[in-house]
Structure formats: C-alpha cells, structure tokens
Design an enzyme around this catalytic site. Sequence first.
Site, PDB file in Angstrom:
ATOM      1  N   HIS A 129      -2.713   1.425  -8.031  1.00  0.00           N
ATOM      2  CA  HIS A 129      -2.364   0.417  -7.018  1.00  0.00           C
ATOM      3  C   HIS A 129      -3.676  -0.052  -6.371  1.00  0.00           C
ATOM      4  CE1 HIS A 129      -0.028  -1.840  -4.320  1.00  0.00           C
ATOM      5  NE2 HIS A 129       0.567  -0.904  -3.610  1.00  0.00           N
ATOM      6  N   GLN A 132      -3.881  -1.813  -2.747  1.00  0.00           N
ATOM      7  CA  GLN A 132      -3.650  -0.917  -1.616  1.00  0.00           C
ATOM      8  C   GLN A 132      -4.900  -0.075  -1.328  1.00  0.00           C
ATOM      9  OE1 GLN A 132      -0.613  -0.473   0.331  1.00  0.00           O
ATOM     10  NE2 GLN A 132      -2.113   0.576   1.617  1.00  0.00           N
ATOM     11  N   ASP A 222       1.206  10.096   0.546  1.00  0.00           N
ATOM     12  CA  ASP A 222       2.125   9.117  -0.042  1.00  0.00           C
ATOM     13  C   ASP A 222       3.402   9.884  -0.387  1.00  0.00           C
ATOM     14  OD1 ASP A 222       3.246   6.901  -1.341  1.00  0.00           O
ATOM     15  OD2 ASP A 222       1.967   7.047  -3.111  1.00  0.00           O
ATOM     16  N   CYS A 261       0.186   4.590   2.506  1.00  0.00           N
ATOM     17  CA  CYS A 261       0.353   3.226   1.992  1.00  0.00           C
ATOM     18  C   CYS A 261       1.661   2.600   2.435  1.00  0.00           C
ATOM     19  CB  CYS A 261       0.259   3.229   0.469  1.00  0.00           C
ATOM     20  SG  CYS A 261       1.421   4.379  -0.294  1.00  0.00           S
ATOM     21  N   ARG A 289      -3.743  -5.384   4.046  1.00  0.00           N
ATOM     22  CA  ARG A 289      -3.383  -5.821   2.689  1.00  0.00           C
ATOM     23  C   ARG A 289      -3.577  -7.334   2.584  1.00  0.00           C
ATOM     24  NH1 ARG A 289       0.108  -3.006  -0.534  1.00  0.00           N
ATOM     25  NH2 ARG A 289      -0.504  -4.615  -2.015  1.00  0.00           N
TER      26      ARG A 289
HETATM   27  N1  NVA Z   1       3.375   5.969  -5.035  1.00  0.00           N
HETATM   28  C1  NVA Z   1       4.277   4.975  -4.491  1.00  0.00           C
HETATM   29  C2  NVA Z   1       3.497   3.887  -3.822  1.00  0.00           C
HETATM   30  C3  NVA Z   1       4.336   2.818  -3.171  1.00  0.00           C
HETATM   31  C4  NVA Z   1       3.505   1.747  -2.539  1.00  0.00           C
HETATM   32  C5  NVA Z   1       5.149   4.422  -5.605  1.00  0.00           C
HETATM   33  O1  NVA Z   1       4.620   4.140  -6.681  1.00  0.00           O
HETATM   34  O2  NVA Z   1       6.363   4.297  -5.408  1.00  0.00           O
HETATM   35  N1   CP Z   2       2.303  -0.226   0.038  1.00  0.00           N
HETATM   36  C1   CP Z   2       3.010  -1.069  -0.722  1.00  0.00           C
HETATM   37  O1   CP Z   2       2.596  -1.510  -1.798  1.00  0.00           O
HETATM   38  O2   CP Z   2       4.215  -1.409  -0.200  1.00  0.00           O
HETATM   39  P1   CP Z   2       5.360  -2.230  -0.936  1.00  0.00           P
HETATM   40  O3   CP Z   2       5.901  -1.335  -2.015  1.00  0.00           O
HETATM   41  O4   CP Z   2       6.382  -2.521   0.138  1.00  0.00           O
HETATM   42  O5   CP Z   2       4.775  -3.470  -1.518  1.00  0.00           O
END
Ligand code: NVA
Ligand code: CP
Length: 303
Positions: A129, A132, A222, A261, A289
């Site tokens: 990601h 982020q 997270d 995040c 962001r």
């Molecule tokens: N590790 C989490 C991050 C969400 C922004 C996911 O992938 O669901």
């Molecule tokens: N942190 C983040 O990416 O949040 P969303 O899944 O809401 O986009």
Amino acid sequence: MRHILVPEDLSAHEIEAVFAISKDLETKFESGRRDALLPGRMLALVFEKPSLRTRVSFEAAMGHLGGSSVFLGEDAGFSSSRESVADFGRVLSEYVDAIVCRSKAHETIVSLAAASTVPVINGLSDYCHPCQALADIYTFKEHVGRVAGHTLAFVGDGNNMARSLAVVCGLLGMRFVLAAPRAYQFDDAFRRHLQSVVPNAEIVETTDPGEAVTGAAVVYTDVWASMGQEKERATRLQAFAPYQVNEALMSRCPEALFMHCLPARRGEEVTDGVIDGPQSVVVEEAANRMHVQKGLIAWLLAK
Ligand code: NVA
Ligand code: CP
C-alpha cells in the site's frame, strides 16, 4: 511514463520531491487556495475492494487540482470474465490520464500496468500500500523535520502495510522494527527482496512488542486480518492477542507518535485509549493521504 506499483518504484530523492510538492499544496490548501495544476486531467479509480480514505482522498485531490475523476467499482467488470485485464487497461488509458487501482491480488495491478499507456498507481493490493506508507512518513516528517535515524516500530501483522513501511523507512534512512508472531513476520522471499532494494536499511524482526517499541519514535499498527483474510480471523485474533497496542505498551515510549492506516478494529489491535489518546496522529495520516497524493499525481503527470 512511470507506474507506482510498489514503494520502491520511487527513489529517496523522488520521494523528497513528491513531499516538497505535497507540502506546498498543503500549505496553500490550508490558507484556502486551490492551485489548478491539472485542469482537464482525468483520473480513473478501479477498485476491487472497499475504501473510504483512498477513494475520497484521490477524488478530492483531483477536484482541488482542477481535474476530475471517475470511480469504477464492481459493475465495470474489471478482472472478471467480462474482458481481460489487458483490454481493460488499454481501453481505459484512451480516456484518462492516470489510473489508481485497488486489487485483491497484486499481480492484477501489475497486469493492468503492463497494458496501460498511462501511469498506474497502486491504491492497495494484498502485497503493498505505497500511498499510505508515503503519507505516514510525510506525517512523521511534519512532526520531526528529519526522519533519518528514527525508529518506526510496527506491532502486528507483517502485511501489506508493514512491507510498504519497511521499504519507505529503508529508503529514507529510518530503522524499521516488526514485532509479530513468527508465523506472521516477513517471508524469506520478501527479506531477500528488501536486501536488494534497500541494502543499507536497518530492519529488525522480533516477537517481543515491548522490545520493539522501546526507543521508537513511531508505533504503528494495522488490523490483524486484512481485507480478503476474513476466514482466518479467529486464528489471527488468538495469535495476535499479545500484540495489542494499548496504554501499557505506549507507556514504554511516551514520546512516540501512534499511527494506524485505518480502518481500525478498536479493542483488537488498538485500544480506544491509544487511538484517541495524545500520542495518536491517525486523523493527520488520513488527511495527509490527500496532500501526498496531490504531490504524487502532480509529479507523475508533469513527467
Ligand atoms: N492491511 C489492511 C489495510 C487497509 C488500509 C488491508 O489490506 O485490509
Ligand atoms: N487506509 C486506507 O487505505 O483506507 P481505505 O481502505 O478506507 O481506503
């Protein structure tokens, strides 16, 4: 033409360049100015998973910059039997100037980028990601000025966020510590990958959260079960129970910032007392962001 599929698609120097544009735009935004740097430009958002922050921060960013965006959810037929990912990317590239993609499998974004003739930005995959992690380190930089030499302790799953932060920290000279049960630490392939992309980085893995946060400038966590891992939830809840970021853990590093995040599972990986407490900067991260993505899009489309 550049794609940003993983954090290491940017060099340290390029991250600093993006941050400089972001800071300028953020300062102007706070005084009520919206610089129309991208009039008439169009961004497509192709999402296979839910999102609040990523979707709205990119859409708002484009609007503020004088451009516009189109959101393509499930009904667009991306990565389905309707048409190939390559055909999707080739056609979409004819309409828009850049694409943000949130996919279930990282390989889908890679295939989309291979076929697209406009920049593709990863808006989260199971692997990483990048946007982020950039916003998080930008947030830390706003607090400390110079990030090099500081430690970020990630307490929890060695997941897409942990991998992205390890790379960005490595690129920018920050020490990265992952505290996780052995089965949820990085795998050997990723450890080898880190060796090749950030060979001088100091990256430590431990099973001891207390040891990880001692001396850290940032404590990050997270969710324990990411999107797509819902079936593993019960097992993960058990495995990660000793890794909750709570007041007792944060008392070992009273000067550290707390980051997440979001979205958070309050009462699981973090307590209300920490996420709503004085060390928490989670809303700043979310706000940043938008600022960092403005910088990223403006930088990418200027190329
Ligand atoms: N590790 C989490 C991050 C969400 C922004 C996911 O992938 O669901
Ligand atoms: N942190 C983040 O990416 O949040 P969303 O899944 O809401 O986009």
